[in-house]
Motif scaffolding. Sequence first.
Motif, mmCIF file in Angstrom:
data_model
loop_
_atom_site.group_PDB
_atom_site.id
_atom_site.type_symbol
_atom_site.label_atom_id
_atom_site.label_comp_id
_atom_site.label_asym_id
_atom_site.label_seq_id
_atom_site.Cartn_x
_atom_site.Cartn_y
_atom_site.Cartn_z
ATOM 1 N N GLN A 1 0.620 -0.767 0.232
ATOM 2 C CA GLN A 1 -0.293 0.328 0.543
ATOM 3 C C GLN A 1 0.722 0.987 0.140
ATOM 4 N N MET A 2 2.171 1.414 0.444
ATOM 5 C CA MET A 2 3.061 2.107 0.258
ATOM 6 C C MET A 2 3.287 2.955 -1.017
ATOM 7 N N THR A 3 3.324 4.466 -1.178
ATOM 8 C CA THR A 3 3.989 4.557 -2.459
ATOM 9 C C THR A 3 5.282 3.870 -2.534
ATOM 10 N N ASP A 4 5.835 4.043 -3.551
ATOM 11 C CA ASP A 4 7.549 3.838 -4.473
ATOM 12 C C ASP A 4 8.088 5.260 -3.573
ATOM 13 N N GLU A 5 8.363 6.703 -3.219
ATOM 14 C CA GLU A 5 8.720 7.207 -2.577
ATOM 15 C C GLU A 5 9.299 6.623 -1.492
ATOM 16 N N LEU A 6 7.965 6.365 -1.074
ATOM 17 C CA LEU A 6 8.255 5.660 0.529
ATOM 18 C C LEU A 6 9.108 5.066 0.937
ATOM 19 N N ARG A 7 8.435 3.588 -0.051
ATOM 20 C CA ARG A 7 9.649 2.033 0.364
ATOM 21 C C ARG A 7 10.557 2.410 -0.240
ATOM 22 N N ARG A 8 10.957 3.218 -0.923
ATOM 23 C CA ARG A 8 12.474 4.156 -1.321
ATOM 24 C C ARG A 8 12.748 4.624 0.305
ATOM 25 N N ARG A 9 13.127 5.660 0.780
ATOM 26 C CA ARG A 9 13.157 6.036 1.964
ATOM 27 C C ARG A 9 12.977 4.767 2.905
ATOM 28 N N ILE B 1 13.398 1.894 2.703
ATOM 29 C CA ILE B 1 14.867 0.708 2.695
ATOM 30 C C ILE B 1 15.931 1.665 2.489
ATOM 31 N N ASP B 2 16.208 2.859 1.978
ATOM 32 C CA ASP B 2 17.825 3.965 1.958
ATOM 33 C C ASP B 2 17.842 3.638 3.803
ATOM 34 N N ASP B 3 16.844 3.798 4.633
ATOM 35 C CA ASP B 3 17.054 4.254 6.403
ATOM 36 C C ASP B 3 15.886 3.492 6.836
ATOM 37 N N THR B 4 16.230 2.275 7.512
ATOM 38 C CA THR B 4 14.757 1.202 8.346
ATOM 39 C C THR B 4 14.671 2.591 9.457
ATOM 40 N N ARG B 5 15.083 3.268 9.527
ATOM 41 C CA ARG B 5 14.777 4.413 11.432
ATOM 42 C C ARG B 5 14.381 4.931 10.667
ATOM 43 N N ALA B 6 13.530 5.554 9.183
ATOM 44 C CA ALA B 6 12.960 6.812 8.739
ATOM 45 C C ALA B 6 11.598 6.930 8.957
ATOM 46 N N THR B 7 11.218 8.643 10.065
ATOM 47 C CA THR B 7 10.191 8.589 10.201
ATOM 48 C C THR B 7 8.676 8.914 8.599
ATOM 49 N N LEU B 8 7.515 8.511 9.811
ATOM 50 C CA LEU B 8 6.452 8.921 8.645
ATOM 51 C C LEU B 8 5.344 9.414 9.481
ATOM 52 N N ASP B 9 4.992 10.755 8.517
ATOM 53 C CA ASP B 9 4.227 11.299 9.433
ATOM 54 C C ASP B 9 2.985 10.860 9.492
ATOM 55 N N VAL B 10 1.439 11.023 9.594
ATOM 56 C CA VAL B 10 0.221 10.504 10.632
ATOM 57 C C VAL B 10 -0.476 9.863 8.798
ATOM 58 N N PHE C 1 11.651 -7.130 6.847
ATOM 59 C CA PHE C 1 11.566 -7.040 5.110
ATOM 60 C C PHE C 1 12.545 -5.973 4.952
ATOM 61 N N VAL C 2 12.319 -5.115 5.455
ATOM 62 C CA VAL C 2 13.012 -3.927 4.549
ATOM 63 C C VAL C 2 14.699 -3.682 4.424
ATOM 64 N N ALA C 3 14.969 -3.975 5.634
ATOM 65 C CA ALA C 3 16.183 -3.649 6.149
ATOM 66 C C ALA C 3 16.852 -4.786 5.092
ATOM 67 N N VAL C 4 16.598 -6.472 4.766
ATOM 68 C CA VAL C 4 17.027 -7.023 3.491
ATOM 69 C C VAL C 4 17.356 -6.666 2.138
ATOM 70 N N LEU C 5 15.610 -5.716 1.820
ATOM 71 C CA LEU C 5 15.656 -5.210 1.246
ATOM 72 C C LEU C 5 16.716 -4.049 0.675
ATOM 73 N N GLY C 6 17.419 -3.252 2.105
ATOM 74 C CA GLY C 6 18.515 -2.574 2.241
ATOM 75 C C GLY C 6 19.616 -2.603 2.161
ATOM 76 N N GLU C 7 19.908 -4.312 2.214
ATOM 77 C CA GLU C 7 20.828 -4.798 2.308
ATOM 78 C C GLU C 7 21.608 -5.063 0.520
ATOM 79 N N LEU C 8 20.226 -5.598 -0.234
ATOM 80 C CA LEU C 8 20.416 -6.158 -1.898
ATOM 81 C C LEU C 8 20.450 -5.295 -2.271
ATOM 82 N N THR C 9 19.584 -3.552 -2.690
ATOM 83 C CA THR C 9 19.824 -2.995 -3.145
ATOM 84 C C THR C 9 21.267 -2.504 -3.115
ATOM 85 N N ARG C 10 22.277 -2.226 -1.915
ATOM 86 C CA ARG C 10 23.492 -1.152 -1.091
ATOM 87 C C ARG C 10 24.475 -1.948 -2.063
ATOM 88 N N GLY C 11 23.568 -3.495 -1.724
ATOM 89 C CA GLY C 11 25.427 -4.645 -2.813
ATOM 90 C C GLY C 11 25.789 -5.267 -2.029
#
Length: 154
Positions: free
Chosen positions: A88-96, A98-107, A144-154
């Motif tokens: 249900q997330m947008t691509d931008e949110l997924r990317r954010r 993946i880049d930082d699993t500690r990223a925050t989301l607003d309401v 799941f997001v952390a594993v994707l991050g590892e994969l995309t960073r190589g």
Amino acid sequence: MSILLLDRRLEPQRIDEFADQGIPALDDSKVLPGPAVIVDAAATPDSSGRTSQTRQITGVIASRPLACREQDGAWVEVDFEAADHWTQMTDELRRRLIDDTRATLDVKEFKQATNGASASLITNNWVYSGTPRVYRVAGRLRQFVAVLGELTRG
């Protein structure tokens, strides 16, 4: 159903036996020790039939997650709620995330990722703090997001 494995080879591999038998069907001798994810590429990111451009992403990243595996770890199934939130997330949110699993989301972002859930929803996949409230990914979704991050960073 098109079940795909994505690991360090970065070429999605079809794994037909997973659909019938689940994670135990994977022969570890055929896959790298991790990180890796298994996704249902046939499940569309937006099951309502809408194909808005904000829900499209190249490759298997936006596909419905089924399982993930950290480096030298065991396979962990991604629960239904976490999979729903991911798709249900947008691509931008997924990317954010993946880049930082500690990223925050607003309401607003939280409600979009949880299909309009109450901002006070208690779930295993999110934690919140502060005023105004900010959310961070947690639980199986974070794994799941952390594993994707590892994969995309190589």
